[in-house]
Design a protein around this motif. Structure first.
Motif, PDB file in Angstrom:
ATOM      1  N   ILE A  73      45.718 126.050  57.543  1.00 17.76           N
ATOM      2  CA  ILE A  73      46.800 126.910  58.030  1.00 17.76           C
ATOM      3  C   ILE A  73      47.470 127.524  56.804  1.00 17.76           C
ATOM      4  O   ILE A  73      47.831 126.809  55.872  1.00 17.76           O
ATOM      5  CB  ILE A  73      47.834 126.117  58.853  1.00 17.76           C
ATOM      6  N   LEU A  75      50.207 130.745  55.348  1.00 16.21           N
ATOM      7  CA  LEU A  75      51.110 131.882  55.495  1.00 16.21           C
ATOM      8  C   LEU A  75      50.575 133.012  54.617  1.00 16.21           C
ATOM      9  O   LEU A  75      50.581 132.920  53.393  1.00 16.21           O
ATOM     10  CB  LEU A  75      52.528 131.492  55.066  1.00 16.21           C
ATOM     11  N   GLU A  78      54.847 137.942  54.731  1.00 17.26           N
ATOM     12  CA  GLU A  78      55.961 138.065  55.662  1.00 17.26           C
ATOM     13  C   GLU A  78      56.780 139.295  55.316  1.00 17.26           C
ATOM     14  O   GLU A  78      56.714 139.830  54.216  1.00 17.26           O
ATOM     15  CB  GLU A  78      56.841 136.812  55.621  1.00 17.26           C
ATOM     16  N   VAL A  85      50.491 134.380  60.002  1.00 22.20           N
ATOM     17  CA  VAL A  85      49.956 133.044  59.733  1.00 22.20           C
ATOM     18  C   VAL A  85      48.502 132.979  60.164  1.00 22.20           C
ATOM     19  O   VAL A  85      48.161 133.350  61.300  1.00 22.20           O
ATOM     20  CB  VAL A  85      50.755 131.974  60.499  1.00 22.20           C
ATOM     21  N   PHE A  96      48.911 123.179  65.583  1.00 24.41           N
ATOM     22  CA  PHE A  96      49.323 124.436  64.975  1.00 24.41           C
ATOM     23  C   PHE A  96      50.679 124.877  65.521  1.00 24.41           C
ATOM     24  O   PHE A  96      51.561 125.325  64.768  1.00 24.41           O
ATOM     25  CB  PHE A  96      48.269 125.508  65.234  1.00 24.41           C
ATOM     26  N   TYR A  99      53.350 122.891  63.923  1.00 23.31           N
ATOM     27  CA  TYR A  99      53.471 123.325  62.528  1.00 23.31           C
ATOM     28  C   TYR A  99      54.392 124.539  62.449  1.00 23.31           C
ATOM     29  O   TYR A  99      55.268 124.627  61.567  1.00 23.31           O
ATOM     30  CB  TYR A  99      52.077 123.667  61.994  1.00 23.31           C
ATOM     31  N   CYS A 100      54.210 125.476  63.382  1.00 18.72           N
ATOM     32  CA  CYS A 100      55.036 126.694  63.393  1.00 18.72           C
ATOM     33  C   CYS A 100      56.480 126.380  63.778  1.00 18.72           C
ATOM     34  O   CYS A 100      57.425 126.911  63.181  1.00 18.72           O
ATOM     35  CB  CYS A 100      54.432 127.707  64.370  1.00 18.72           C
ATOM     36  N   ARG A 103      58.717 125.162  61.138  1.00 19.44           N
ATOM     37  CA  ARG A 103      59.118 126.160  60.146  1.00 19.44           C
ATOM     38  C   ARG A 103      59.947 127.286  60.766  1.00 19.44           C
ATOM     39  O   ARG A 103      60.168 128.322  60.136  1.00 19.44           O
ATOM     40  CB  ARG A 103      57.861 126.715  59.464  1.00 19.44           C
ATOM     41  N   TRP A 105      59.166 129.380  63.087  1.00 20.96           N
ATOM     42  CA  TRP A 105      58.401 130.579  63.395  1.00 20.96           C
ATOM     43  C   TRP A 105      58.234 130.644  64.907  1.00 20.96           C
ATOM     44  O   TRP A 105      57.658 129.755  65.520  1.00 20.96           O
ATOM     45  CB  TRP A 105      57.032 130.540  62.726  1.00 20.96           C
ATOM     46  N   GLU A 109      56.049 128.704  71.103  1.00 22.19           N
ATOM     47  CA  GLU A 109      56.675 127.480  71.620  1.00 22.19           C
ATOM     48  C   GLU A 109      56.397 127.266  73.103  1.00 22.19           C
ATOM     49  O   GLU A 109      56.267 126.129  73.564  1.00 22.19           O
ATOM     50  CB  GLU A 109      58.178 127.481  71.341  1.00 22.19           C
ATOM     51  N   LEU A 184      54.245 135.965  63.990  1.00 18.19           N
ATOM     52  CA  LEU A 184      55.318 135.192  64.601  1.00 18.19           C
ATOM     53  C   LEU A 184      56.677 135.693  64.113  1.00 18.19           C
ATOM     54  O   LEU A 184      56.797 136.210  62.999  1.00 18.19           O
ATOM     55  CB  LEU A 184      55.138 133.707  64.277  1.00 18.19           C
ATOM     56  N   LYS A 186      60.731 135.788  63.086  1.00 16.64           N
ATOM     57  CA  LYS A 186      61.818 135.053  62.440  1.00 16.64           C
ATOM     58  C   LYS A 186      63.075 135.062  63.312  1.00 16.64           C
ATOM     59  O   LYS A 186      63.962 134.222  63.133  1.00 16.64           O
ATOM     60  CB  LYS A 186      62.142 135.686  61.083  1.00 16.64           C
TER      61      LYS A 186
END
Length: 335
Positions: A73, A75, A78, A85, A96, A99-100, A103, A105, A109, A184, A186
């Motif tokens: 994985i 980045l 950005e 990603v 994964f 993981y996002c 952070r 991202w 979800e 993804l 911010k």
């Protein structure tokens, strides 16, 4: 290149837990390794297997089964609004997602706890609770079996549809997905109106993690854990019917569940159709329909793939007889 043992059981490599055998089994972690294995398999049957979460094996595979083990994985870059990603196709999808989330991202979800690997996400255009992978998809790299080279696919190239992509359609069996790049956010836009997410959140302020946790609780309450009972999640797609057809059915079945779609069409809840036909909780031997979710077919232990397939055929016919709606399987049948 190292082949695994011949006559290898695939039971641990598919979430239905169907005990079929592969004549040969190997894994690859790069396009170079994939190329070597494909060359070795020349003239033999070749099947590429990801996480095994969306397949039903109905018989042994007389050929080479390749497990996608491309990891990593990263980045890539950005800007003010987004992160880009890249994830290897062999990474766990839910791993994964977490993981996002860790952070901050946003965008995946709502797709928490979906089984399988990253490579299957664009292939199936996975979706849940108002979000599909195409909403965050940027590009992917896939290896052409015919040309032995890597191609980049953009969203338009992938021809995404409802649980569909070009890799399940006109390019089926022609490419192997190596990695996927997602864009993804911010600054998250929360999707809480679908299903019971808002209710599950209660008084909690919406956040990426809160929504993920709500989705996980909902999924665990409705869907069986493949580690405990063999299944591949939703076995059938939710069918779409013209608005006038839905209106006529709604007169006959006032409690019928449907969601407005494009061009006046209505998406009907396949689980409701199946339950109305009396299949919820049905069991024949070790093949059955889950007691809490009629959309999920299950293997209680020793069912054969053919048993589950036969049960799905009966369900298809009964839904068509009662409602005039033809269900389509979401799970890929391997025979």
């Amino acid at each position: 290149m190292q082949l695994l043992a011949e006559e290898q059981s695939l039971k641990r490599y598919n979430t239905f837990g169907i005990d079929v055998k592969a004549r040969w089994l190997a894994s690859f972690g790069s396009s170079d390794e994939l190329g070597e294995l494909v060359d070795w398999a020349a003239g033999r049957r070749l099947l590429v297997l990801g996480g095994g979460s969306n397949v039903l094996f109905t018989e042994d595979i007389d050929g080479l089964v390749l497990r996608n083990a491309v990891k990593g994985i990263e980045l890539l870059h950005e800007d003010e609004e987004y992160v880009y990603v890249r994830a290897g196709a062999g990474e766990s999808w839910d791993g994964f997602v977490q993981y996002c989330i860790a952070r901050d991202w946003a965008g995946v979800e709502n797709l928490s706890l979906i089984p399988g690997n990253v490579g299957a996400a664009p292939m199936q255009n996975i979706g849940a609770y108002g979000v599909e992978i195409r909403d965050v998809f940027w590009e992917l790299e896939a290896w052409s079996l015919a040309e032995r080279k890597v191609y980049t696919f953009t969203p338009g190239d992938c021809e995404f549809g409802y649980r569909e992509s070009v890799f399940k359609g006109r390019l089926k069996g022609q490419f192997v997905i190596l990695n996927v790049v997602l864009r993804l956010s911010k600054d998250p836009v929360f999707h809480t109106s679908y299903g019971a997410i808002r209710e599950e959140l209660g008084d909690r302020e919406p956040s990426i993690r809160a929504i993920s946790e709500a989705v996980i609780r909902i999924r665990r309450s409705k869907l069986p854990d493949p580690a405990e009972i063999g299944n591949a999640g939703s076995f059938f797609k939710n069918p779409t019917v013209p608005g006038e057809v839905f209106a006529r059915l709604k007169e006959r079945f006032p409690e019928m569940v449907g969601y407005p779609g494009l061009n006046g069409e209505v998406k009907v809840a396949a689980g409701w159709l199946i339950e109305k036909c009396g299949w919820k909780g049905f069991r024949r031997g070790d093949a059955g329909v889950h007691a809490r979710q009629a959309l999920v077919l299950v293997n209680y232990g020793q069912a054969k793939g053919k048993d589950i397939y036969a049960l799905s055929e009966e369900i298809l016919h009964s839904v068509q007889d009662l409602f005039g709606i033809v269900l389509e399987r979401e799970v890929n049948i391997i025979n």
